[in-house]
Write an enzyme that holds these catalytic residues in place. Structure first.
Site, PDB file in Angstrom:
ATOM      1  N   LYS A  68       1.094  -1.208   0.047  1.00 35.18           N
ATOM      2  CA  LYS A  68      -0.008   0.144   0.198  1.00 35.18           C
ATOM      3  C   LYS A  68       0.767   1.290   0.108  1.00 35.18           C
ATOM      4  O   LYS A  68       2.046   1.013   0.463  1.00 35.18           O
ATOM      5  CB  LYS A  68      -0.742   0.015   1.138  1.00 35.18           C
TER       6      LYS A  68
ATOM      7  N   ASP B 284      -2.084  -1.179  10.789  1.00 32.53           N
ATOM      8  CA  ASP B 284      -2.379  -1.143   9.213  1.00 32.53           C
ATOM      9  C   ASP B 284      -2.961  -2.491   8.824  1.00 32.53           C
ATOM     10  O   ASP B 284      -3.321  -2.457   7.735  1.00 32.53           O
ATOM     11  CB  ASP B 284      -0.778  -1.026   8.682  1.00 32.53           C
TER      12      ASP B 284
END
Length: 283
Positions: A10, A135
């Site tokens: 990401k 995350d």
């Protein structure tokens, strides 16, 4: 039975620190952009409760690896008597702020939930993931998203397709040191959900990282005449966004001409995780 599943990277297209949460953590706003740039994991079901873990990088074969922690957390949460043999092929650069370890853990939760027939919802898996790292939920949910809180409050976004050049400086940055640093900006005004911040937003860690790490500042200077470079997460990776694969390839060529020692990758931004597509979780 075996499964082969990807663990995507990401980017934080922007990252604002907007204050503190009631429990003292930093409150963030960000846009998570998923990429088609992945680690790869293979899972084989075992009839006992053992979790056997191997990795293409033997240095990562530790009980502290988030893959093992995720598997054992799922076992505890479901009281399953099943185990797994897991092999991780490490392709994503480590310590770069692109979520490799968190994504590996999320893919482990998603794949073993299916392999072991635990039937937990994505919300339940995200809650397990959050106990291991802030995350992890975005990778469990499997959508590019607007993020708030400590990064766990997620609103899916449909982002325009872009191609990215991800630059890895091969430098380790201490996230804990940055969060504790007195010069870190912690009072950026809060915003409503605005996808335009992917372009206009900034990363509150970037000025501090550039000050503390001259080698990263040098890379920013190298990028100056090539494209708008941004820091992802707490670093150390930088990224330059482009409108096409060809444009990204051209940026990579220019970067290598300016600095042949730079490590750069080309990746496409995606709105749905490759892991979700492979496990047929996409809607």
């Amino acid at each position: 039975m075996s499964l082969k599943v990807s663990a995507p990277a990401k980017l934080n297209l922007f990252l604002h620190i907007v204050g503190r949460t009631p429990n003292g953590y930093h409150a963030l706003q960000s846009i998570f952009q998923l990429l088609d740039f992945n680690d790869e994991l293979e899972f084989t079901e075992l009839t006992n409760t053992k979790i056997e873990f191997t990795c293409s990088d033997a240095a990562l074969e530790s009980e502290d690896n988030l893959v093992i922690k995720a598997a054992k957390s799922l076992q505890r949460a479901t009281n399953t008597r099943k185990g797994a043999r897991i092999h991780l092929t490490k392709l994503l650069p480590m310590g770069g702020g692109i979520g490799g370890g968190s994504s590996d853990a999320a893919t482990t939760l998603l794949a073993l939930n299916q392999l072991w027939q635990c039937n937990l919802s994505l919300a339940e898996l995200a809650d397990i993931g959050l106990t291991l790292g802030a995350d992890i939920p975005v990778f469990v949910r499997g959508r590019s998203a607007w993020a708030e809180g400590i990064g766990e409050k997620l609103t899916p976004l449909q982002l325009p397709e872009q191609w990215f050049v991800v630059i890895h400086p091969n430098i380790h940055i201490s996230t804990a040191q940055l969060f504790a640093h007195p010069e870190l900006t912690r009072d950026t005004p809060t915003s409503t959900i605005r996808p335009a911040l992917a372009v206009s937003g900034h990363n509150d860690f970037e000025p501090l990282v550039r000050k503390l790490h001259p080698d990263i500042e040098t890379i920013f200077q190298t990028c100056q005449n090539i494209g708008k470079a941004k820091l992802t997460g707490t670093g150390s990776c930088l990224f330059i966004s482009t409108d096409s694969k060809t444009a990204a390839e051209n940026v990579k060529i220019l970067l290598h001409k300016s600095n042949p020692t730079l490590t750069a990758y080309i990746a496409r931004g995606v709105n749905v995780s490759t892991a979700h597509e492979q496990l047929q979780l996409a809607t």
